[in-house]
Design an enzyme around this catalytic site. Sequence first.
Site: not given
Length: 311
Positions: A131, A185
């Site tokens: 991640e 992100t």
Amino acid sequence: MDTDVEVFAPATVANVGCGFDVLGFAIHRPGDLVVARPGPENQLTIESIHGESEGIPLEIEKNTAGVAAKALLDHLGERRGISLEITKGIPIGSGTGSSAASAVAAVMAVNEFLGRPLSRLELLPFALEGEAIASGGAKHADNVGPCLLGGMVLCPTNANIEPVQLSYPETLHAAVVLPKLHILTTKARAILPAQIDMKTAITQWGNVGSLVAGLLQNDLTLIGHSLQDVVAEPYRAQLIPGFPDVRLAALDAGALGCGISGAGPAIFAICNGNQTAFEVAISMQKSFAKNDLESYRYISPINPLGAQRTR
Ligand code: HSE
């Protein structure tokens, strides 16, 4: 005899308004699938990526699933050849935990393929490694935690505290509306200030505490009033055309609260019951349409199971 293993990992809503980087919940769909099967000796490879896969690299070190699976294999000192096949059901840059789902599905598929040497919770740090490459190196478990464990999960950054699965009112449903936009992100994190002032911090931690209390006490009003983010939303709202109107549309249609899902552009609303969530999602979509933005909607109760082996 090694056989194929398939794991489904669901989308997640991170932050849940005020819980920036520390709170998230899983929904039932969409999700990513990862198959682990015997591969070339001594190698981890990604043989193919299907679905919402545009621009996702096959190289292990650039792929969230690859990085996560390799971190697990290195930890175990495992040399068996494994090949991964990934099917992306969650669009990247959507704010619904796409990179986390691939990382979770990969570590769980590899762990199952190897005969389950580690527990589900023990897989968390390896999924986080994957991640992190989508998040500019930041290791926050607010997507990975609920994706792996299921439910509403608090993931404090205090190393002495393991993820906490919170109870919540069973009637809670999420309406998640995803406009046809991509927000990286890394970009959505880069626009946030490095520091916040004391007054802002006090408001935010008050909201997080109240939200957790509302969830544990089944207090829908308290949950709704606590869903206010004064840390990230004021900066990120500008990335989503019409965000204030979509939020108002959700609240007018009966949502308890509404905010940006993860780093956006998906917007989530927490609702009491499936029917209200449906009506709220439709209102949010109509509001996006006024800005010429098409959108998808996902309506789901909180998914208590998280990632599941499907084969
Ligand atoms: N908590 C993260 C953020 C979730 O808001 O940036 C997205 O990875």
